[in-house]
Design an enzyme around this catalytic site. Structure first.
Site, PDB file in Angstrom:
ATOM      1  N   TYR A 118      12.292  45.650  16.058  1.00  0.00           N
ATOM      2  CA  TYR A 118      12.667  44.763  14.946  1.00  0.00           C
ATOM      3  C   TYR A 118      12.056  43.474  14.571  1.00  0.00           C
ATOM      4  CZ  TYR A 118      15.517  42.710  18.708  1.00  0.00           C
ATOM      5  OH  TYR A 118      15.871  42.233  19.994  1.00  0.00           O
TER       6      TYR A 118
ATOM      7  N   HIS B 118      16.108  41.080  23.942  1.00  0.00           N
ATOM      8  CA  HIS B 118      17.668  40.473  23.968  1.00  0.00           C
ATOM      9  C   HIS B 118      18.061  40.385  25.365  1.00  0.00           C
ATOM     10  CE1 HIS B 118      21.641  39.523  23.221  1.00  0.00           C
ATOM     11  NE2 HIS B 118      22.085  40.580  23.661  1.00  0.00           N
TER      12      HIS B 118
ATOM     13  N   ARG C 298      13.236  33.067  21.389  1.00  0.00           N
ATOM     14  CA  ARG C 298      13.738  33.914  22.504  1.00  0.00           C
ATOM     15  C   ARG C 298      12.480  34.950  22.805  1.00  0.00           C
ATOM     16  NH1 ARG C 298      16.977  38.571  20.849  1.00  0.00           N
ATOM     17  NH2 ARG C 298      15.282  39.789  20.933  1.00  0.00           N
TER      18      ARG C 298
HETATM   19  C1  LIG Z   1      32.200  38.753  19.987  1.00  0.00           C
HETATM   20  C2  LIG Z   1      30.662  39.395  20.773  1.00  0.00           C
HETATM   21  N1  LIG Z   1      30.385  40.446  19.768  1.00  0.00           N
HETATM   22  C3  LIG Z   1      29.125  41.036  20.036  1.00  0.00           C
HETATM   23  C4  LIG Z   1      28.583  40.911  21.294  1.00  0.00           C
HETATM   24  C5  LIG Z   1      27.453  41.654  21.581  1.00  0.00           C
HETATM   25  N2  LIG Z   1      26.416  40.730  21.488  1.00  0.00           N
HETATM   26  C6  LIG Z   1      26.087  40.163  22.882  1.00  0.00           C
HETATM   27  S1  LIG Z   1      24.748  38.706  22.542  1.00  0.00           S
HETATM   28  C7  LIG Z   1      24.660  39.138  21.064  1.00  0.00           C
HETATM   29  C8  LIG Z   1      23.724  38.438  20.211  1.00  0.00           C
HETATM   30  C9  LIG Z   1      23.796  36.849  20.160  1.00  0.00           C
HETATM   31  O1  LIG Z   1      22.998  36.270  19.549  1.00  0.00           O
HETATM   32  P1  LIG Z   1      23.233  34.430  19.582  1.00  0.00           P
HETATM   33  O2  LIG Z   1      24.459  33.845  19.612  1.00  0.00           O
HETATM   34  O3  LIG Z   1      22.015  33.965  18.825  1.00  0.00           O
HETATM   35  O4  LIG Z   1      22.650  34.284  21.277  1.00  0.00           O
HETATM   36  P2  LIG Z   1      21.291  34.925  21.900  1.00  0.00           P
HETATM   37  O5  LIG Z   1      21.601  36.406  22.201  1.00  0.00           O
HETATM   38  O6  LIG Z   1      20.102  34.838  21.006  1.00  0.00           O
HETATM   39  O7  LIG Z   1      21.130  33.928  23.000  1.00  0.00           O
HETATM   40  C10 LIG Z   1      25.532  40.366  20.404  1.00  0.00           C
HETATM   41  C11 LIG Z   1      25.691  40.705  19.083  1.00  0.00           C
HETATM   42  C12 LIG Z   1      29.311  40.063  22.013  1.00  0.00           C
HETATM   43  N3  LIG Z   1      28.751  39.723  23.146  1.00  0.00           N
HETATM   44  N4  LIG Z   1      30.520  39.312  21.661  1.00  0.00           N
END
Ligand SMILES: Cc1ncc(C[n+]2csc(CCOP(=O)(O)OP(=O)(O)O)c2C)c(N)n1
Ligand SMILES: [Mg+2]
Lengths: 331, 358
Positions: free
Chosen positions: B268, B259, B255
């Site tokens: 981080y 975020h 990425r």
């Molecule tokens: C169930 C849930 N917990 C927490 C969140 C908050 N949140 C949004 S994205 C994210 C990280 C997601 O990481 P990943 O699955 O690796 O996807 P990326 O963001 O890297 O595309 C979090 C913790 C959420 N959207 N849904």
């Protein structure tokens, strides 16, 4: 005395409790290195180490379920769920386990656990970041549910929640995380759970709410000051509910309006109005009104203003109740 | 007695290396026109992404999740879907929406906080799903239903490394394995879940190996290599369509942005790490390959980049000239028909907003 906003106040409660008691540990997504997405836990991992401030894998059921295990084995975990919309995977653990462990084990085990979670809308966020699911939790026997509306209360209530021997869900209204600063005493303090706060005394009508809408309601009371003497109650704890404060106020004023951000049907106002009905019906001069969001999923950002209770909606409800009381009783 | 009763291998696939050199033995046969289309969709996704970031900074859309760096994972897979196939994205899959023909103004509308952005008509992409890890189950159920109805359709579920920690993800994999559902799981391991590195997400060496426990094929592919992603997905989709069940594809990528626009990744992770991955940019890599193959000339590449920007600008105009809907929109599409209590609440809203439309 230090001037703190709600985020800083919560952090200061966490730090104070962690200093007082080595058994207090924090766990959640992004709470360590990143200090939490709202920075509530900023600096705590540096101060207390990675074993007491734990960055967990992304799994809410995992966070709460393992926190339950920590609690029954002697730690005092404070778990963070990143947003209220993501508390649902943890409901099984909260409702079926945390809430019942004392009962199920006949008191051998109990669950001294706090689940902190930002809640509510009004910040033009993405879907699932503006919800108000407090009723799901407050409906669950065995759980306590708290929602502060000021930095001072947030600190004192969180300290009590951490010391409470039973599981507490601590909702933090994110809209007002940084909205106000307050002078907080230097020494640590607690505020008892289960006690409402009379924000402003008054004789004409009881306005009852909690969370971020306490600020909105206070503005309404202020705006109407010339024509009406409103008593404003901030519930602070939804479960157990401070029935006494509500009932004695309603007996005094004879009129009540209940306000919340959650959808209407089976929203927390339903419970309050039921209690008023049971304990103060004959003191009422007009039906109790409620101002809530509509029974809809929270709209996306562009349309959210149409959804949440506004000052206007609250004012209209107050005027309506006053008018009905006048026509009923000629007051 | 003690003996080995099972053993497993995890394969890594890379067709284009970081310099854009192609492994001839592994190269998928793709006509030049199609290669150009893939390149175009990657450019369009990048141009959309850059503009969206820009618009957010200016307050013209809301919180936005950048896809920068993951274009190969999304275009290389989504382009293989047939019309009847359904994609289940999470929230960073702008490339999937674009590859399947979503008008860009719809995406701006959605990220601008207007629910009409997910009114996608015939575009076969399920709406954005924000609760992490929950929607792979929907892809599994849909795949089952397609199979049951002999629709010859497959589903693709897109999610991140973080999602693999959620219980629902494991349930999805298990159901897919048990049902032999025609589903392809595309895990974009961009190595971060907000501030959580993949190494804190799991103690496993790869995410691909999670499939083994569910009796499912899997592969780890260089997610910045669009041809690698294409090959792996092609095989997975063919298997699914032939009734040979599901596959998990781990796309190892990065990425490049924060975020979301609410995040500050400098808190981080190191700038050096980001810089190192910028050098592995999937678009640059593919471009090098296409230039060396003569599918593309410098001039054509330039023209296409310009054109992508123009398309995006056009979409921004359309987005910003879309009139705001009337307040009643919040009551639409909650139920098939509005129950009486909501009808009454709608009247309240109209009284309050002075709206006369019905
Ligand atoms: C169930 C849930 N917990 C927490 C969140 C908050 N949140 C949004 S994205 C994210 C990280 C997601 O990481 P990943 O699955 O690796 O996807 P990326 O963001 O890297 O595309 C979090 C913790 C959420 N959207 N849904
Ligand atoms: Mg990730």
């Amino acid at each position: 005395m230090a001037e703190l906003n709600m985020i800083e106040a919560i952090r200061s409660a966490l730090r104070a409790e962690m200093k007082l008691d080595k058994k207090v540990v924090l766990l959640g997504e992004d709470i360590g290195v990143n200090g939490g997405v709202f920075r509530v836990t900023e600096g705590l991992q540096k101060e207390f180490g990675k074993e007491r401030v734990i960055d967990t894998p992304l799994a809410e059921s995992g966070i709460v379920g393992s926190a339950i295990g920590m609690a029954i084995a002697g730690l005092k975990p404070v778990a963070e769920i990143q947003f209220e919309g993501f508390i649902f995977p943890a409901l099984d653990q909260l409702v079926n386990h945390a809430a019942r462990i004392r009962k199920r084990s006949q008191g051998k085990f109990h669950c001294q656990l706090v689940v902190r979670c930002p809640i509510g809308g009004g910040i033009r966020a993405l879907e699932h970041h503006s919800d108000s699911p407090e009723t799901y939790l407050a409906h669950t026997p065995g759980l306590k549910v708290v929602m502060p509306s000021t930095p001072y209360d947030a600190k004192g209530l969180l300290a009590s929640a951490i010391r409470d021997p039973d599981p507490v869900v601590f909702f933090e209204p994110k809209k007002i995380y940084r909205a106000i600063k307050e002078e907080l005493p230097d020494e640590h303090y607690t505020i008892p759970l289960g006690k409402a706060r009379v924000v402003k005394e008054g004789h004409d009508l009881t306005l009852i709410t909690y969370g971020s809408l306490v600020l909105t309601a206070a503005q309404v009371a202020e705006d109407l000051r010339e024509e009406l003497d409103i008593e404003l109650i901030d519930l602070r704890t939804l479960s157990p509910l401070d029935e006494e404060t509500i009932i004695s106020s309603v007996k005094k004023t004879g009129k009540a309006v209940v306000v919340h951000e959650a959808p209407r049907t089976l929203g927390f106002a339903s419970e309050i109005i039921a209690r008023i009905n049971e304990k103060a019906l004959y003191h009422l001069e007009a039906p109790v009104a409620r101002v809530t969001s509509y029974d809809l999923p929270v709209p996306l950002a562009k349309y959210e203003d149409y959804f949440f209770p506004s000052k206007e909606r609250i004012t209209n409800a107050i005027r309506k109740v006053m008018k009905e009381a006048r026509s009923n009783y000629g007051v | 007695m003690k003996k080995r009763i099972a053993s497993f291998d995890i394969y890594y696939l890379q067709v284009l290396d970081e310099k854009g050199k192609c492994d001839a033995k592994l190269a998928p046969k793709i006509p030049a026109k199609r290669l150009k289309e893939m390149y175009w969709l990657m450019l369009l996704t990048r141009a959309f992404d850059e503009k969206a970031l820009n618009l957010q900074r200016q307050g013209r859309i809301g919180t936005y999740a950048q896809v920068k760096g993951q274009e190969a994972c999304q275009i290389g897979s989504a382009i293989l879907m047939q019309e009847q196939d359904l994609a289940f994205p999470s929230f960073r899959e702008h490339g999937v929406f674009i590859a399947r023909g979503t008008p860009l103004e719809k995406l701006f509308l959605y990220w601008g906080g207007d629910e009409r952005g997910m009114d996608l008509g015939k575009v076969n992409v399920f709406p954005v799903s924000i609760p992490v890890g929950t929607h792979p189950l929907h892809a599994v159920g849909a795949a089952y239903a397609y199979k049951f109805q002999k629709k010859n359709a497959v589903t693709l579920a897109y999610f991140g490394d973080g999602a693999t920690s959620e219980g629902d993800f494991h349930e999805a994999m298990n159901f897919a394995g048990v049902w032999q559902a025609p589903v392809v799981f595309i895990c974009q391991n961009n190595q971060w879940a907000i501030s959580t590195p993949a190494s804190k997400q799991t103690a496993a060496k790869t995410l691909a190996q999670k499939a083994i426990a569910y009796g499912m094929r899997s592969v780890q592919v260089d997610g910045n290599d669009v041809l690698g992603v294409y090959s792996a997905t092609k095989e997975a989709i063919e298997n699914a369509r032939k009734g040979k069940g599901p596959t998990l594809i781990e796309c190892k990528t990065y990425r490049l942005g924060d975020h979301t626009t609410s995040d500050d990744a400098r808190r981080y992770r190191s700038e050096n790490e980001v810089k190192a991955w910028e050098k592995k940019d999937p678009i640059t890599r593919f471009e090098k390959y296409l230039l060396s193959k003569g599918v593309l000339s410098q001039q054509l590449a330039q023209e296409m980049k310009e054109k992508a920007k123009q398309e995006v600008e056009k979409a921004v105009k359309n987005y910003e000239s879309t009139p705001k809907a009337s307040p009643e929109i919040i009551f639409e599409n909650v139920y098939a028909s509005l129950p009486a209590n909501l009808q009454a609440q709608l009247e309240e809203l109209k009284d309050e907003t002075g709206s006369s439309a019905s």
